[in-house]
Design a protein around this motif. Structure first.
Motif, PDB file in Angstrom:
ATOM      1  N   PRO A 102       1.033  -1.165   0.074  1.00 32.27           N
ATOM      2  CA  PRO A 102       0.026  -0.157   0.191  1.00 32.27           C
ATOM      3  C   PRO A 102       0.971   1.319   0.131  1.00 32.27           C
ATOM      4  O   PRO A 102       1.909   1.309   0.376  1.00 32.27           O
ATOM      5  CB  PRO A 102      -0.885  -0.152   1.490  1.00 32.27           C
ATOM      6  N   CYS A 103       0.179   2.406  -0.320  1.00 31.89           N
ATOM      7  CA  CYS A 103       0.942   3.741  -0.394  1.00 31.89           C
ATOM      8  C   CYS A 103       1.200   3.865   1.004  1.00 31.89           C
ATOM      9  O   CYS A 103       2.459   3.914   1.492  1.00 31.89           O
ATOM     10  CB  CYS A 103       0.051   4.788  -0.772  1.00 31.89           C
ATOM     11  N   ALA A 104       0.159   3.788   2.104  1.00 29.41           N
ATOM     12  CA  ALA A 104       0.426   4.027   3.514  1.00 29.41           C
ATOM     13  C   ALA A 104       0.328   2.781   4.320  1.00 29.41           C
ATOM     14  O   ALA A 104      -0.814   2.249   4.096  1.00 29.41           O
ATOM     15  CB  ALA A 104      -0.445   5.360   3.796  1.00 29.41           C
ATOM     16  N   LEU A 126       8.161  -5.570   0.627  1.00 30.84           N
ATOM     17  CA  LEU A 126       6.764  -4.932   0.700  1.00 30.84           C
ATOM     18  C   LEU A 126       7.135  -3.594   0.901  1.00 30.84           C
ATOM     19  O   LEU A 126       7.914  -2.991   1.680  1.00 30.84           O
ATOM     20  CB  LEU A 126       6.540  -5.613   2.160  1.00 30.84           C
ATOM     21  N   ARG A 127       6.342  -2.783   0.411  1.00 26.11           N
ATOM     22  CA  ARG A 127       6.252  -1.248   0.453  1.00 26.11           C
ATOM     23  C   ARG A 127       5.151  -0.925   1.323  1.00 26.11           C
ATOM     24  O   ARG A 127       4.248  -1.380   1.454  1.00 26.11           O
ATOM     25  CB  ARG A 127       6.409  -0.649  -0.799  1.00 26.11           C
ATOM     26  N   GLY A 128       5.233   0.528   1.746  1.00 31.32           N
ATOM     27  CA  GLY A 128       4.371   1.057   2.600  1.00 31.32           C
ATOM     28  C   GLY A 128       4.954   2.182   3.648  1.00 31.32           C
ATOM     29  O   GLY A 128       5.906   1.984   4.197  1.00 31.32           O
ATOM     30  N   PHE A 131       5.800   7.218   7.227  1.00 30.66           N
ATOM     31  CA  PHE A 131       5.948   8.759   7.317  1.00 30.66           C
ATOM     32  C   PHE A 131       5.498   9.323   5.972  1.00 30.66           C
ATOM     33  O   PHE A 131       6.271   8.864   5.028  1.00 30.66           O
ATOM     34  CB  PHE A 131       7.319   9.146   7.855  1.00 30.66           C
ATOM     35  N   LYS A 132       4.278   9.977   5.909  1.00 33.15           N
ATOM     36  CA  LYS A 132       3.905  10.282   4.487  1.00 33.15           C
ATOM     37  C   LYS A 132       3.811  11.968   4.186  1.00 33.15           C
ATOM     38  O   LYS A 132       3.733  12.615   5.120  1.00 33.15           O
ATOM     39  CB  LYS A 132       2.366  10.116   4.413  1.00 33.15           C
ATOM     40  N   PRO A 133       4.653  12.096   3.138  1.00 30.36           N
ATOM     41  CA  PRO A 133       4.784  13.640   2.767  1.00 30.36           C
ATOM     42  C   PRO A 133       3.548  13.804   1.967  1.00 30.36           C
ATOM     43  O   PRO A 133       3.306  13.637   1.031  1.00 30.36           O
ATOM     44  CB  PRO A 133       6.067  13.586   1.829  1.00 30.36           C
ATOM     45  N   SER A 272       2.939   3.578 -10.358  1.00 31.18           N
ATOM     46  CA  SER A 272       1.710   3.857  -9.783  1.00 31.18           C
ATOM     47  C   SER A 272       1.521   5.333  -9.627  1.00 31.18           C
ATOM     48  O   SER A 272       0.360   6.062  -9.976  1.00 31.18           O
ATOM     49  CB  SER A 272       1.982   3.357  -8.346  1.00 31.18           C
ATOM     50  N   HIS A 273       2.524   6.158  -9.241  1.00 30.75           N
ATOM     51  CA  HIS A 273       2.159   7.848  -8.977  1.00 30.75           C
ATOM     52  C   HIS A 273       2.147   8.478 -10.317  1.00 30.75           C
ATOM     53  O   HIS A 273       1.476   9.353 -10.363  1.00 30.75           O
ATOM     54  CB  HIS A 273       3.560   8.255  -8.137  1.00 30.75           C
ATOM     55  N   PRO A 274       2.983   8.192 -11.451  1.00 35.53           N
ATOM     56  CA  PRO A 274       2.605   9.006 -12.612  1.00 35.53           C
ATOM     57  C   PRO A 274       1.273   8.361 -13.145  1.00 35.53           C
ATOM     58  O   PRO A 274       0.677   9.279 -13.803  1.00 35.53           O
ATOM     59  CB  PRO A 274       3.816   8.379 -13.615  1.00 35.53           C
ATOM     60  N   VAL A 298       5.298  -0.982  -6.674  1.00 41.62           N
ATOM     61  CA  VAL A 298       3.950  -0.872  -7.166  1.00 41.62           C
ATOM     62  C   VAL A 298       2.982  -0.701  -6.035  1.00 41.62           C
ATOM     63  O   VAL A 298       3.083  -1.422  -5.167  1.00 41.62           O
ATOM     64  CB  VAL A 298       3.426  -1.899  -7.962  1.00 41.62           C
ATOM     65  N   GLU A 299       2.031   0.145  -5.994  1.00 47.01           N
ATOM     66  CA  GLU A 299       1.040   0.416  -4.818  1.00 47.01           C
ATOM     67  C   GLU A 299      -0.046  -0.465  -5.006  1.00 47.01           C
ATOM     68  O   GLU A 299      -0.564  -0.625  -6.411  1.00 47.01           O
ATOM     69  CB  GLU A 299       0.817   1.820  -4.895  1.00 47.01           C
ATOM     70  N   ALA A 300      -0.442  -1.122  -4.128  1.00 49.04           N
ATOM     71  CA  ALA A 300      -1.626  -2.196  -4.157  1.00 49.04           C
ATOM     72  C   ALA A 300      -2.324  -2.134  -2.841  1.00 49.04           C
ATOM     73  O   ALA A 300      -1.530  -1.989  -1.860  1.00 49.04           O
ATOM     74  CB  ALA A 300      -1.208  -3.646  -4.494  1.00 49.04           C
ATOM     75  N   CYS A 309      -4.620   7.085   1.451  1.00 50.77           N
ATOM     76  CA  CYS A 309      -3.704   7.860   0.520  1.00 50.77           C
ATOM     77  C   CYS A 309      -3.667   7.035  -0.599  1.00 50.77           C
ATOM     78  O   CYS A 309      -3.414   5.786  -0.814  1.00 50.77           O
ATOM     79  CB  CYS A 309      -2.361   7.763   1.308  1.00 50.77           C
ATOM     80  N   ASP A 310      -3.696   7.792  -1.860  1.00 49.31           N
ATOM     81  CA  ASP A 310      -3.618   7.294  -3.116  1.00 49.31           C
ATOM     82  C   ASP A 310      -4.383   6.006  -3.459  1.00 49.31           C
ATOM     83  O   ASP A 310      -4.074   5.205  -4.364  1.00 49.31           O
ATOM     84  CB  ASP A 310      -2.094   6.911  -3.570  1.00 49.31           C
ATOM     85  N   GLY A 311      -5.628   6.059  -2.803  1.00 46.52           N
ATOM     86  CA  GLY A 311      -6.869   4.774  -3.141  1.00 46.52           C
ATOM     87  C   GLY A 311      -6.804   4.730  -4.815  1.00 46.52           C
ATOM     88  O   GLY A 311      -6.680   3.445  -5.467  1.00 46.52           O
ATOM     89  N   PRO A 312      -6.950   5.700  -5.818  1.00 44.67           N
ATOM     90  CA  PRO A 312      -7.307   5.722  -6.951  1.00 44.67           C
ATOM     91  C   PRO A 312      -6.274   4.854  -8.092  1.00 44.67           C
ATOM     92  O   PRO A 312      -6.500   4.291  -8.893  1.00 44.67           O
ATOM     93  CB  PRO A 312      -7.472   7.296  -7.474  1.00 44.67           C
ATOM     94  N   GLN A 313      -4.907   5.141  -7.344  1.00 45.53           N
ATOM     95  CA  GLN A 313      -4.139   4.445  -8.239  1.00 45.53           C
ATOM     96  C   GLN A 313      -3.741   3.068  -7.694  1.00 45.53           C
ATOM     97  O   GLN A 313      -2.798   2.338  -8.310  1.00 45.53           O
ATOM     98  CB  GLN A 313      -2.741   5.283  -8.435  1.00 45.53           C
ATOM     99  N   ALA A 314      -4.162   2.722  -6.465  1.00 47.98           N
ATOM    100  CA  ALA A 314      -3.843   1.465  -5.885  1.00 47.98           C
ATOM    101  C   ALA A 314      -4.221   0.207  -6.614  1.00 47.98           C
ATOM    102  O   ALA A 314      -5.575   0.286  -7.015  1.00 47.98           O
ATOM    103  CB  ALA A 314      -4.336   1.419  -4.455  1.00 47.98           C
TER     104      ALA A 314
HETATM  105 MN    MN Z   1       1.707   6.788  -2.848  1.00 49.90          MN
END
Ligand code: MN
Ligand code: PEP
Length: 350
Positions: A102-104, A126-128, A131-133, A272-274, A298-300, A309-314
């Motif tokens: 996930p993003c966060a 595993l990403r996540g 600390f979110k900017p 994911s972000h672009p 990749v965000e999932a 955070c960033d649901g539409p691109q997950a």
């Molecule tokens: Mn994100």
């Protein structure tokens, strides 16, 4: 100027050369470790009389008078990628690497589902973000250290490594305690005190390209990390700001390919972000793989409609298998491989 010493030079030959240079009034520093042999960087300009002495000094192989801008990060000759090791994982080798999640970090349940799906698809990391900017102070800022712990535990349950962002120099020690790979985000790519603090932890670093950074600025940031002692840097292209509104950012396939020619650092792509929306993630991922990316970030999310955070691109978790399939087929077309999906039992580590 860089003084390259012979491959066979005995340990400490760089120090001896620095002493000789000091007697000639030339300040300098050792670059050993970053050139695959001992090397010394001396401040220009160097008088001709000193050049003669240096050329004749013990164990000196070559004086490189055209000083590279990024002595740690730039390619030396035709050597290609120097793989970066994250634990036992090799990044920049023949096998492509997938980092997903996930993003966060939001909850244990969310991470458990994401880690299980990532491992099943063949991801190794595993990403996540803990600390979110975020753009606005009222937006979810991340769970902090509690999130780091959840990330580590979920990754360990599924045999995965952890990548997560350090947003501030003060976070770096905590992030290094729980993560295998420290992410530096696009917004802080040029925060030099953060780069120095991340390097001091001794962890390898995944360095996103800033929203408007040139390749030179990106390499300059990588240079801060490597110069500061980071054992490895993986570049990660995540798109820059353009006039286009159909995508969130412009994934720069050209700079990804150019980075490959210019440095020995492995290069990842974050589609994911672009993309900014789910439907564009796979096409962008495919383009990056075809252009020579060494891996994908990749965000999932188990339920993107509830993501903080960033649901539409997950991606939906089941869509990670499609990313893995693309890594296999497109990777195969450009001389790379991606492991077969793990069985659910192996993924659960039982
Ligand atoms: Mn994100
Ligand atoms: C992220 O990976 O969640 C992130 C914040 O990335 P970037 O720094 O590229 O925006």
């Amino acid at each position: 100027m860089i003084v390259l010493l012979e491959k066979s030079a005995p340990a400490g030959a760089d120090r001896a050369l620095l002493q000789l240079a000091a007697k000639l009034g030339l300040p300098g520093r050792s670059l050993s470790g970053s050139w695959g042999r001992q090397a010394v960087e001396l401040e220009d300009p160097i008088p001709a009389s000193a050049l003669r002495v240096l050329r004749a000094a013990a164990h000196v192989e070559e004086l490189l008078t055209k000083r590279p801008s990024y002595p740690h990060a730039e390619l030396e000759g035709e050597e290609g990628v120097r793989p970066v090791h994250v634990g036992e994982l090799v990044i920049g080798g023949e096998e492509l690497v997938l980092a997903a999640g996930p993003c966060a970090v939001e909850s244990e349940e969310q991470l458990e589902a994401a880690a299980a799906a990532a491992a099943r698809a063949g991801a190794k990391i595993l990403r996540g973000g803990a600390f979110k900017p975020r753009t606005r102070p009222g937006d979810f800022q991340g769970l902090g250290v509690a999130g780091l712990k959840m990330l580590r535990e979920a990754a360990d349950r599924h045999g995965l490594y952890v990548v997560t962002e350090a947003l501030d120099a003060a976070d770096c020690d905590d992030v290094a305690e729980y993560a295998d790979l420290i992410q530096i985000g696009a917004r802080t790519m040029q925060a030099t005190s953060l780069l120095k603090a991340a390097a001091r932890t001794g962890r390898p670093v995944l360095l996103k390209r800033a929203l408007s950074a040139t390749l030179d600025e990106w390499l300059g940031a990588a240079e801060y990390l490597l110069d500061g002692g980071a054992p490895g840097v993986i570049l990660c292209e995540r798109g820059s700001r353009t006039f286009e509104t159909a995508t969130r950012f412009g994934l720069d396939i050209g700079v990804l390919a150019a980075a490959r020619l210019r440095t020995h650092l492995p290069v990842f792509a974050d589609p994911s972000h672009p993309a900014g929306r789910r439907a564009l993630v796979l096409p962008l991922a495919r383009a990056a793989l075809a252009a020579g990316a060494d891996g994908l970030l990749v965000e999932a999310h188990p339920d993107p409609s509830c993501a903080r955070c960033d649901g539409p691109q997950a991606l939906l978790l089941e869509e990670l298998a499609g990313v893995a399939e693309d890594m296999r087929t497109i990777g195969g077309a450009v001389g790379r491989s991606f492991p077969a999906a793990r069985s659910p039992r192996a993924a659960a580590g039982s």
